[in-house]
Design a protein around this motif. Sequence first.
Motif, PDB file in Angstrom:
ATOM      1  N   LYS A 113       0.704  -1.068   0.257  1.00 44.85           N
ATOM      2  CA  LYS A 113       0.079   0.126  -0.019  1.00 44.85           C
ATOM      3  C   LYS A 113       0.930   1.253   0.015  1.00 44.85           C
ATOM      4  O   LYS A 113       1.195   2.007   1.023  1.00 44.85           O
ATOM      5  CB  LYS A 113      -0.737  -0.023   1.044  1.00 44.85           C
ATOM      6  CG  LYS A 113      -1.976  -1.085   1.013  1.00 44.85           C
ATOM      7  CD  LYS A 113      -2.758  -1.314   2.249  1.00 44.85           C
ATOM      8  CE  LYS A 113      -3.743  -2.434   1.933  1.00 44.85           C
ATOM      9  NZ  LYS A 113      -4.778  -2.572   3.109  1.00 44.85           N
ATOM     10  N   LEU A 114       1.203   1.596  -1.198  1.00 49.82           N
ATOM     11  CA  LEU A 114       2.244   2.884  -1.405  1.00 49.82           C
ATOM     12  C   LEU A 114       1.356   4.131  -0.839  1.00 49.82           C
ATOM     13  O   LEU A 114       1.976   5.025  -0.579  1.00 49.82           O
ATOM     14  CB  LEU A 114       2.404   3.052  -2.790  1.00 49.82           C
ATOM     15  CG  LEU A 114       3.421   2.129  -3.389  1.00 49.82           C
ATOM     16  CD1 LEU A 114       3.702   2.198  -4.827  1.00 49.82           C
ATOM     17  CD2 LEU A 114       4.522   1.747  -2.589  1.00 49.82           C
ATOM     18  N   ASP A 115      -0.014   4.349  -1.062  1.00 56.34           N
ATOM     19  CA  ASP A 115      -0.681   5.447  -0.395  1.00 56.34           C
ATOM     20  C   ASP A 115      -0.513   5.459   1.041  1.00 56.34           C
ATOM     21  O   ASP A 115      -1.102   6.438   1.703  1.00 56.34           O
ATOM     22  CB  ASP A 115      -2.190   5.373  -1.186  1.00 56.34           C
ATOM     23  CG  ASP A 115      -2.933   4.196  -0.539  1.00 56.34           C
ATOM     24  OD1 ASP A 115      -2.421   3.264  -0.066  1.00 56.34           O
ATOM     25  OD2 ASP A 115      -3.978   4.301  -0.779  1.00 56.34           O
ATOM     26  N   ARG A 116       0.064   4.502   1.656  1.00 54.66           N
ATOM     27  CA  ARG A 116      -0.012   4.630   3.139  1.00 54.66           C
ATOM     28  C   ARG A 116       1.222   4.726   3.890  1.00 54.66           C
ATOM     29  O   ARG A 116       1.302   4.314   5.060  1.00 54.66           O
ATOM     30  CB  ARG A 116      -0.867   3.435   3.774  1.00 54.66           C
ATOM     31  CG  ARG A 116      -2.472   3.343   3.339  1.00 54.66           C
ATOM     32  CD  ARG A 116      -3.266   2.257   4.080  1.00 54.66           C
ATOM     33  NE  ARG A 116      -4.650   2.268   3.526  1.00 54.66           N
ATOM     34  CZ  ARG A 116      -5.407   1.365   3.700  1.00 54.66           C
ATOM     35  NH1 ARG A 116      -4.933   0.311   4.288  1.00 54.66           N
ATOM     36  NH2 ARG A 116      -6.562   1.483   3.142  1.00 54.66           N
TER      37      ARG A 116
END
Length: 145
Positions: free
Chosen positions: A141-144
């Motif tokens: 999860k790159l967005d986290r």
Amino acid sequence: MEFEIVRVEAWSEALAGELARLLPQLSAAARADADRLRALVENPCTALFAARTAGRIVGMAALAWYDVPTGRKAWIEDVVVDEAARGRGAGRELVAAAIGEASRIGAGRVWLTSRPARRAARALYRSMGFEAAETEVFVLKLDRQ
């Protein structure tokens, strides 16, 4: 209830509004982003299908595909039918439309994922010939981060 299944060919504010109403029924965290929806509709490697009845969108499904050395892969994503229209065949028709498009563009296989809690959806996919794959899906999860 009869449904018309259409491939969405053009983005509009009205479309974004209707999808914004549907997406939270897929996941509490799902939100419609107008720029993302426009890019999806305009992308030559994606197809967005909508189920309409009485002039209203009551369901959607997206198909995305890409080519790799082992062939063309296709994924069905974000299948959701409005709670008031569930159990009447819209989900089946949407998935069938996505499968038809995957076949048309030459995908050898169609993949999808579904959370265990979505029992009705999983039963639908099995009834349409989908099988559990002998693999695991990993996510970073790159967005986290």
